[in-house]
Design an enzyme around this catalytic site. Structure first.
Site, mmCIF file in Angstrom:
data_model
loop_
_atom_site.group_PDB
_atom_site.id
_atom_site.type_symbol
_atom_site.label_atom_id
_atom_site.label_comp_id
_atom_site.label_asym_id
_atom_site.label_seq_id
_atom_site.Cartn_x
_atom_site.Cartn_y
_atom_site.Cartn_z
ATOM 1 N N ASP A 51 -46.202 81.351 54.699
ATOM 2 C CA ASP A 51 -47.565 81.008 54.308
ATOM 3 C C ASP A 51 -47.999 81.933 53.169
ATOM 4 O O ASP A 51 -47.852 83.154 53.280
ATOM 5 C CB ASP A 51 -48.494 81.170 55.510
ATOM 6 C CG ASP A 51 -49.832 80.477 55.310
ATOM 7 O OD1 ASP A 51 -49.918 79.561 54.463
ATOM 8 O OD2 ASP A 51 -50.791 80.855 55.999
ATOM 9 N N HIS A 59 -60.550 81.968 47.900
ATOM 10 C CA HIS A 59 -60.343 82.319 49.316
ATOM 11 C C HIS A 59 -60.063 83.814 49.457
ATOM 12 O O HIS A 59 -60.664 84.497 50.299
ATOM 13 C CB HIS A 59 -59.188 81.506 49.897
ATOM 14 C CG HIS A 59 -58.779 81.935 51.276
ATOM 15 N ND1 HIS A 59 -59.576 81.744 52.376
ATOM 16 C CD2 HIS A 59 -57.659 82.564 51.734
ATOM 17 C CE1 HIS A 59 -58.967 82.232 53.459
ATOM 18 N NE2 HIS A 59 -57.802 82.733 53.089
ATOM 19 N N GLU A 112 -57.434 76.563 58.563
ATOM 20 C CA GLU A 112 -57.212 76.797 57.143
ATOM 21 C C GLU A 112 -56.625 75.510 56.572
ATOM 22 O O GLU A 112 -55.566 75.052 57.015
ATOM 23 C CB GLU A 112 -56.276 77.988 56.894
ATOM 24 C CG GLU A 112 -56.866 79.297 57.402
ATOM 25 C CD GLU A 112 -56.177 80.550 56.846
ATOM 26 O OE1 GLU A 112 -54.980 80.471 56.511
ATOM 27 O OE2 GLU A 112 -56.864 81.585 56.742
ATOM 28 N N GLU A 143 -54.633 73.549 54.002
ATOM 29 C CA GLU A 143 -53.576 73.948 53.076
ATOM 30 C C GLU A 143 -52.678 72.763 52.734
ATOM 31 O O GLU A 143 -52.647 71.763 53.443
ATOM 32 C CB GLU A 143 -52.687 75.042 53.721
ATOM 33 C CG GLU A 143 -53.466 76.204 54.314
ATOM 34 C CD GLU A 143 -52.589 77.399 54.672
ATOM 35 O OE1 GLU A 143 -51.396 77.413 54.273
ATOM 36 O OE2 GLU A 143 -53.096 78.317 55.332
ATOM 37 N N ASP A 178 -53.520 75.524 59.198
ATOM 38 C CA ASP A 178 -53.043 76.807 59.707
ATOM 39 C C ASP A 178 -54.118 77.380 60.634
ATOM 40 O O ASP A 178 -54.906 78.236 60.245
ATOM 41 C CB ASP A 178 -52.786 77.731 58.505
ATOM 42 C CG ASP A 178 -52.385 79.136 58.915
ATOM 43 O OD1 ASP A 178 -51.808 79.289 60.006
ATOM 44 O OD2 ASP A 178 -52.656 80.067 58.135
ATOM 45 N N ARG A 193 -59.467 84.374 64.400
ATOM 46 C CA ARG A 193 -59.882 85.474 63.519
ATOM 47 C C ARG A 193 -60.071 86.791 64.252
ATOM 48 O O ARG A 193 -59.836 87.860 63.672
ATOM 49 C CB ARG A 193 -61.191 85.106 62.811
ATOM 50 C CG ARG A 193 -61.113 83.882 61.934
ATOM 51 C CD ARG A 193 -60.071 84.017 60.847
ATOM 52 N NE ARG A 193 -60.019 82.818 60.005
ATOM 53 C CZ ARG A 193 -59.077 82.606 59.099
ATOM 54 N NH1 ARG A 193 -58.108 83.484 58.895
ATOM 55 N NH2 ARG A 193 -59.091 81.494 58.381
ATOM 56 N N GLN A 203 -56.600 88.142 64.978
ATOM 57 C CA GLN A 203 -56.008 88.534 63.694
ATOM 58 C C GLN A 203 -56.593 89.847 63.171
ATOM 59 O O GLN A 203 -55.865 90.723 62.701
ATOM 60 C CB GLN A 203 -56.253 87.400 62.690
ATOM 61 C CG GLN A 203 -55.646 87.608 61.310
ATOM 62 C CD GLN A 203 -56.030 86.482 60.337
ATOM 63 O OE1 GLN A 203 -56.606 85.473 60.732
ATOM 64 N NE2 GLN A 203 -55.708 86.670 59.068
ATOM 65 N N LYS A 219 -52.104 83.665 64.360
ATOM 66 C CA LYS A 219 -51.648 82.462 63.657
ATOM 67 C C LYS A 219 -50.542 81.722 64.418
ATOM 68 O O LYS A 219 -50.372 80.515 64.229
ATOM 69 C CB LYS A 219 -51.054 82.862 62.300
ATOM 70 C CG LYS A 219 -51.986 83.629 61.386
ATOM 71 C CD LYS A 219 -52.903 82.696 60.636
ATOM 72 C CE LYS A 219 -53.592 83.423 59.488
ATOM 73 N NZ LYS A 219 -54.325 82.475 58.638
ATOM 74 N N THR A 253 -49.540 75.539 64.145
ATOM 75 C CA THR A 253 -49.743 75.126 62.764
ATOM 76 C C THR A 253 -49.486 73.628 62.743
ATOM 77 O O THR A 253 -48.412 73.193 63.156
ATOM 78 C CB THR A 253 -48.759 75.835 61.822
ATOM 79 O OG1 THR A 253 -48.881 77.250 61.988
ATOM 80 C CG2 THR A 253 -49.026 75.465 60.369
ATOM 81 N N GLU A 263 -65.043 81.203 56.005
ATOM 82 C CA GLU A 263 -65.777 81.241 54.744
ATOM 83 C C GLU A 263 -67.028 80.348 54.792
ATOM 84 O O GLU A 263 -68.075 80.729 54.282
ATOM 85 C CB GLU A 263 -64.872 80.766 53.603
ATOM 86 C CG GLU A 263 -63.711 81.701 53.315
ATOM 87 C CD GLU A 263 -62.649 81.032 52.447
ATOM 88 O OE1 GLU A 263 -61.715 80.435 53.026
ATOM 89 O OE2 GLU A 263 -62.788 81.091 51.217
#
Lengths: 403, 403
Positions: free
Chosen positions: B117, B124, B190, B192, B224, B228, B231, B244, B248, B349
């Site tokens: 990744d 970002h 996420e 992607e 993904d 948080r 992490q 993570k 996925t 975000e």
């Protein structure tokens, strides 16, 4: 129980060891074998002639099908092998399937599914922390609460003997303002143990510390080659990537977990006490002595018994979020370093960041690896009745950068 | 060239698209198919009846054997398909092998080898840097010199529609002094793109930016999923791991690179100029519009054209150290975020670290994911003759934590 195999009794490859690997002889197909003394047992035809249920998993180019059978099969195959190799009456049946080690080529023992590398040595983490962050606490706040780990590249895990090409990439020494491209100037090793998963687990479930032996098939010696200059520039904030992904070498022999029963020892004290999901029984540690041999000179003897986090804690942590296990998953301990200088498992630590020379027996000195250098990791563990058994060695030589 | 397939011409699944996937119908074996309009072309029997060289790779449960054939085969199969699906004379031969999409089950399109990744969006990386390190420069010093990336867990890459169990693990909010164990309280997505490698490369060699299309087979949409809180506590110094590795999700359809020719656009300015091995031609970027749909509400429209690092740069960087590629390697872009709030590709975000509420059409509000929430990512790209083609959607619903 004494084996009838010539030269094996009392050796480091006695019947209490019996590691598995994949071998071939000139022109034939790779298949599963088991080492005793200086011979390999050709398991597929022996198991077939003895009408063993598991016979079909040995005529395969990897250990994965055997590993996938799970612990009851691992235990029964081991018990069968011990009987066949200790019962004089079985000798005539087994002998046709013994092959001298010198006649075989060893291959990658299993296909790696996912590869995870941990960071379980307090001394290693403290040494690296002191070098990288001289003005802070050596250990980061999470280190004593969980076994820190990350995913590595499964596709570049290679068996002992595979040449390692010096990697190129971006490096930016602190004295320079912009990065440059070129071959790594700080090529290093990390002496580690790797733990191989046999029995899978379902996504969304976790594997507790008490289920470790139901999932982990065995142990390999592992060299996590590391390009320190590439790693130092790239690793924030998402961790090591190209500084590690060019090659990871493992031994050709996988030592079954059952062969390491006599090596079980208490862990060093864990303070603070880990959260419940990381609690382990007494004797969750392993008393395995590793040697690091650089161009023929033993430069270090890392003691696995000093590792802070236990293998069962690594596995429980790895799956606590519901991540599934697959047959062939490999997780490694991180560099094994003891408290003393001569117990450090990386050249970064042995040379203290390249500041102290390491003397080799040929009169030369080193900080990091030079082209043509060869590193061999060996290891032994206590055998049940005294003496020691050997793990498979992992050997690699550095070839010059390409391009 | 207009297709004769009913309803396909002018749609987002026109003959200029033709994504590949793996499907089955009630009770039969998964095999390779190609989507056009609202039907799936059952490639194995069609290719066999038409005596195509590559016919054997379609009667397989993954795209890997087809992908391994390399670009000449990908190109010739695509040219053959376009001809069969546009030539009225072929209609009677092809029609027996068309299956309504509503009659099929879609499976994981390929077996993932290694999963990497990246972190290629300037917006970002700046947003996350501002939130995590409010007193420093948002971007770390290496960010504009190389596409930062790390390895993720290949074994938990799952196809669209797979339920995602809320992960548990260690979290330590800044307001607490010790970590606790429990379900993630900051579960995120996420948005992607993922790039799938078909043709492998040898260990010790690198793949230049100009060889991108010889190795990369196609593109998937990718979510993904990210915890948080887990992490934030675990990720120093070795990067994201359990935050993570629980899941996925990828789309069931793989869009061939050739279908995205009309989507090629110049990259945003790269300053400083990248090192030679990262240089790319004009039009190394991709103009793909993504939508993030949260419980039916479009909450964001991340524009892939704003990504700082190109896919060809990711691949060149990934292999610059000699790391080999395998068929099935998957590398993802990292969160796609544009400059505007409504272009942010993660809820971290969108909610600015959980401080701003995201309003959904049903009147509810969110910061992070709640149990039962469903997220769908969709995307479109320009078609060669105007209009747009669709990428396969990726959909996932959150199930409550277990245990």
């Amino acid at each position: 129980m004494t084996t009838w195999v010539d030269g094996a009794a009392g050796s480091r490859w006695d019947v209490t060891n019996l590691p598995y690997g994949v071998f071939s002889m000139a022109g034939d197909e790779p298949r599963v074998g088991c080492r005793i003394g200086d011979v390999v047992v050709d398991l597929a035809p022996l198991a077939a002639s003895d009408l063993l249920d598991a016979a079909h998993v040995f005529q395969q180019p990897t250990l994965n099908p055997f590993m996938a059978l799970g612990r009851p099969a691992w235990d029964s195959v081991r018990a069968w092998l011990v009987e066949m190799l200790t019962d004089d009456a079985a000798r005539s049946e087994v002998e046709p399937f013994l092959v001298p080690l010198s006649d075989v080529t060893l291959h990658a023992p299993f296909e790696v599914a996912d590869y995870v590398d941990f960071y379980c040595s307090l001394d290693h983490a403290s040494n690296v922390g002191t070098m990288l962050r001289p003005d802070s606490e050596p250990l980061l706040p999470n280190w004593r609460h969980l076994p820190v780990g990350y995913h590595g590249r499964a596709g570049t895990v290679v068996p002992t003997g595979t040449e390692v090409v010096r990697p190129s990439g971006q490096r930016k020494p602190r004295t320079e303002t912009t990065p440059t491209y070129g071959p790594s100037r700080r090529l290093d090793i990390e002496a580690e143990l790797g733990f191989v998963v046999g029995a899978p687990s379902a996504m969304g479930t976790s594997v507790g510390t008490d289920s470790f032996a139901d999932h982990v098939f065995g142990v390999v010696l592992l060299n996590d080659w590391s390009a320190r200059d590439i790693q130092a520039w790239e690793y924030v904030p998402l961790g090591p990537f190209l500084g590690k992904s060019f090659a990871t070498s493992i031994s050709a022999w996988v030592t079954p977990l059952a062969a390491l029963d006599a090596a079980r020892v208490p862990l060093p004290d864990q303070d603070p006490r880990p959260l419940d999901y990381l609690r382990v029984d007494e004797d969750a540690g392993l008393d395995i002595d590793v040697e690091v041999v650089w161009n023929g000179t033993v430069v270090s003897r890392p003691p696995y018994r000093s590792m802070y986090w236990a293998p069962a804690q690594m596995l429980a942590h790895l799956t606590v979020n519901g991540a599934s296990l697959r047959t062939g998953d490999l997780f490694a301990s991180g560099t094994i370093s003891g408290a003393a200088r001569e117990q450090r498992g990386s050249f970064l630590e042995l040379s203290w960041g390249g500041q102290e020379l390491v003397a080799l027996d040929d009169g030369s000195t080193r900080t990091f690896l030079e082209d043509g250098d060869e590193v061999v990791l060996t290891a032994t563990a206590p055998a049940p009745a005294g003496g020691r058994i050997a793990l498979g060695e992992v050997r690699g030589r550095i070839a010059p950068a390409r391009g």
